[in-house]
Structures are given as C-alpha cells and as structure tokens.
Design a protein around this motif. Sequence first.
Motif, PDB file in Angstrom:
ATOM      1  N   ASP A 167       3.241  23.689  18.918  1.00 57.52           N
ATOM      2  CA  ASP A 167       4.241  22.649  19.141  1.00 57.52           C
ATOM      3  C   ASP A 167       5.325  22.639  18.064  1.00 57.52           C
ATOM      4  O   ASP A 167       6.139  21.711  18.020  1.00 57.52           O
ATOM      5  N   SER A 173      12.028  20.618  34.013  1.00 59.59           N
ATOM      6  CA  SER A 173      10.936  19.929  34.707  1.00 59.59           C
ATOM      7  C   SER A 173      10.789  20.465  36.125  1.00 59.59           C
ATOM      8  O   SER A 173       9.672  20.735  36.594  1.00 59.59           O
ATOM      9  N   ASP A 225       9.768  24.438  35.519  1.00 57.32           N
ATOM     10  CA  ASP A 225       8.555  24.788  34.777  1.00 57.32           C
ATOM     11  C   ASP A 225       7.470  23.721  34.810  1.00 57.32           C
ATOM     12  O   ASP A 225       6.363  23.966  34.317  1.00 57.32           O
ATOM     13  N   THR A 262       7.629  20.921  33.079  1.00 61.38           N
ATOM     14  CA  THR A 262       7.604  20.244  31.788  1.00 61.38           C
ATOM     15  C   THR A 262       8.114  18.812  31.944  1.00 61.38           C
ATOM     16  O   THR A 262       8.725  18.467  32.967  1.00 61.38           O
ATOM     17  N   GLY A 290       5.978  16.430  24.551  1.00 61.93           N
ATOM     18  CA  GLY A 290       5.795  17.759  25.107  1.00 61.93           C
ATOM     19  C   GLY A 290       7.056  18.611  25.096  1.00 61.93           C
ATOM     20  O   GLY A 290       6.984  19.820  25.311  1.00 61.93           O
ATOM     21  N   MET A 291       8.203  17.991  24.835  1.00 62.26           N
ATOM     22  CA  MET A 291       9.471  18.709  24.750  1.00 62.26           C
ATOM     23  C   MET A 291       9.946  18.896  23.313  1.00 62.26           C
ATOM     24  O   MET A 291      10.995  19.510  23.085  1.00 62.26           O
ATOM     25  N   TYR A 343      10.897  22.491  21.990  1.00 60.88           N
ATOM     26  CA  TYR A 343      12.099  23.098  22.547  1.00 60.88           C
ATOM     27  C   TYR A 343      13.370  22.373  22.111  1.00 60.88           C
ATOM     28  O   TYR A 343      14.337  23.000  21.672  1.00 60.88           O
TER      29      TYR A 343
END
Length: 216
Positions: A76, A167, A170, A172, A180-181, A184
């Motif tokens: 992460d 989203s 993928d 996400t 969770g983002m 990136y």
Amino acid sequence: MLTPARSLVLNRIADAIPDRGPGFVRVGVDGPDGSGKTVLADELAAVLRDRGRPATRVSIDDFHQVRALRHHRGRDSPEGFWRDSYDYPRFRADVLDPFGPDGSGLYRPAAHDVTTDARLDPDPRQAPPGTVLIVDGIFLHRDELVAGWDFSLFLDVPFTETARRMSTRDGTPPDPSHPGMRRYVEGQRLYFAACSPAHRATLVIDNTDPSAPTIR
C-alpha cells in the motif's frame, strides 16, 4: 466513440509531432491512472498511420518490476508505487535508446508479464525508418525518462474522475480518498511534486470529458 471534437484534437496533436524524415520520433503519453492514456495513444497512432507515417505502440506497463521489487516498501506504499513500479534501465535499453537519434530501431516491446510476474525477453522487432514511437504510461516525465521524449503529452484529469473510471475498469474504490486508493493517488501526488509533469510536457490535454478533450 471518436467524436468530431476528439478527432480535431487528435489531428492537432499529430500536426505538432515533429517529422524527422527517416529519423525516429519518440512520443510519451503521460497522465494519472484512468486518465485515458492508452486509448488516446492508440487513436493517435491510427491518425498518424492514416497520414502515411509509420507508428509503433509500446506501454510502460509491459516494463513493470517483479512483485518482490514493486512491493518491497509495502503493497500500500505510495512511495513504493512512485519509486519502484518500473524497470527504467530495461525500458531505456529496449525501447528509448533504439529509437534515439543514433538508434537502430531494433527494439523489444516488453520485459515483464504483470499477470504471471514472469520476466520476458522477446525477440527484437525492427521499426522501419521514420517510425513514430508512441508510449503510454504513468510517471513518463520523471528525471530518468524526460530527456528521452522528442514530444510528450500530459493528460490532466482530476482524481475524482480517474478514480471513477478505475472503479469501472478495475473494481477499485470510486472515492479517491478511500484507503484502498492511497497507493495510487498519493503516489501520483509525489510524482507531481517532484517532477511537475504538466510543465515538462510539450502539450497538456484536458481529458476530463473524453468526447471533447481540449489542448491547454
């Protein structure tokens, strides 16, 4: 769908790409994940081919580091995303240098399979004289690569929109502030702070509305 507005922008970009006769031209298409780099790069290559200019497509995503290297700072980690995602020496040797001013045009389009995590060593391909190399990918204006482009684009799209697209593509989280983002979004922010890609690019494209992109 290739709208008239999008076609106009693609043709304006194609007009601006230098023509070096039999010499190669290296074009980078940069932007955040989900900004539309791959689609635009494919469309730009098609426009050039329609004009009679040979164009070759390569993606930086085929030059990932193996997972053990990509994730050694943590799965992460934004810093790991920014610093460790790609094998830049291999990318330069296999792609940028062969298309350079003294290059042979003999290149390899991939070095890694991200699905299997296997390193690749494909047979080299020969690009014809005058080929325009078009590479899509994130972080293309970082210090290790910026001098390798003869022409470059940065696709400027807000994270609220890129997260929504990711989203859909993928699975996400659609909220860029979701934990969770973090890898990136924050990794991209590290890149922006270190390299100012919008200032390094030849042209900045607002691709928030893909049907009507604009050149800034």
